[in-house]
Design an enzyme around this catalytic site. Structure first.
Site, PDB file in Angstrom:
ATOM      1  N   GLU A  43      35.971 -17.110  34.859  1.00 31.48           N
ATOM      2  CA  GLU A  43      36.994 -15.605  33.652  1.00 31.48           C
ATOM      3  C   GLU A  43      35.718 -14.559  33.899  1.00 31.48           C
ATOM      4  O   GLU A  43      35.374 -13.972  32.508  1.00 31.48           O
ATOM      5  CB  GLU A  43      37.291 -15.708  32.770  1.00 31.48           C
ATOM      6  CG  GLU A  43      38.431 -16.989  32.166  1.00 31.48           C
ATOM      7  CD  GLU A  43      39.052 -17.477  31.062  1.00 31.48           C
ATOM      8  OE1 GLU A  43      38.679 -16.910  30.090  1.00 31.48           O
ATOM      9  OE2 GLU A  43      40.010 -18.065  30.829  1.00 31.48           O
ATOM     10  N   GLU A 141      42.685 -24.676  34.270  1.00 28.36           N
ATOM     11  CA  GLU A 141      43.137 -24.535  33.272  1.00 28.36           C
ATOM     12  C   GLU A 141      43.918 -24.219  32.314  1.00 28.36           C
ATOM     13  O   GLU A 141      44.477 -24.322  32.921  1.00 28.36           O
ATOM     14  CB  GLU A 141      42.171 -23.217  32.200  1.00 28.36           C
ATOM     15  CG  GLU A 141      40.165 -23.268  32.211  1.00 28.36           C
ATOM     16  CD  GLU A 141      39.763 -22.592  31.211  1.00 28.36           C
ATOM     17  OE1 GLU A 141      40.685 -22.215  29.971  1.00 28.36           O
ATOM     18  OE2 GLU A 141      38.662 -22.319  31.090  1.00 28.36           O
TER      19      GLU A 141
END
Length: 223
Positions: A43, A141
């Site tokens: 991220e 995720e």
């Protein structure tokens, strides 16, 4: 058993270089077969710690290092919020990790499994048509919070947590995508991200932070 080696990339170049040096040490010391893949950053673009070109420079440098030590068969890529994965990122990676959280889609948990795979189908897979090489897409995720409030129609509670745990895992075994369930253990330090009455950031673990099993949670038995 093999592992995916994650390398933290943030806005501090000194720490980034320490992470990359440790990665190189591990890759040099252990056999290639130990490493399933390498993820440079998680991220990074979402946090705006680095630009996409800066992130890709780390990835390409790692490819050169693997070539130098004759371990070029290890796939290299990054993991990112699904909505920020684009053709430029895909075109420079051997593997792309998509962090996809249906909870933040704001729908009832009963729609969460279809929401996850629809996101892959309509948001990420079309990007593959724009690139020269076709990297492997992994869900890096995916999960549901155990408690902490609600986001639109998504409710963080035990019932929804167990529903998602059961239904996602059993469905995922029938799909072609690899996946990592988010997450093993609660992370109390994430309370810094609490906002108003929303306190779910610390509550995604199947286990408590002390490694004990959460009360009443059961692992699914898939047919």
């Amino acid at each position: 058993m093999s592992l995916s080696l994650g390398v933290w990339i943030g806005d501090n170049d000194f720490i980034n270089n320490k992470q990359l040096n440790e990665m190189q040490k591990l890759l040099s010391e252990f056999p290639e077969s130990y490493f399933n893949s390498i993820y440079i950053g998680n991220e990074v673009l979402f946090r705006k710690d680095k630009s996409i070109d800066e992130l890709l420079s780390y990835i390409n440098d790692t490819k050169l290092f693997l070539k130098k030590i004759n371990k070029s068969n290890i796939p290299i890529g990054t993991s990112e919020i699904g909505s920020l994965i684009n053709h430029k990122l895909i075109d420079n990676c051997d593997v792309i990790g998509a962090n996809i959280h249906p909870f933040f889609g704001g729908e009832d948990v009963s729609k969460s499994i279809n929401w996850t795979y629809d996101f892959l189908k309509y948001q990420i897979e079309p990007q593959l048509k724009k690139v020269r090489q076709k990297p492997k897409i992994i869900i890096t995720e995916v999960g549901w919070p155990f408690k902490g409030g609600s986001f639109q129609k998504s409710v963080a509670n035990f019932k929804s947590f167990q529903y998602f745990l059961n239904n996602f895992i059993c469905e995922a075994y029938q799909k072609d995508y690899g996946w990592y369930y988010f997450e093993a253990f609660d992370e109390p330090w994430k309370k810094i991200f609490y906002e108003d009455s929303n306190s779910w950031e610390t509550e995604w673990g199947v286990f408590n932070y002390d490694r004990s099993m959460k009360e009443k949670i059961q692992f699914p038995a898939c047919n």
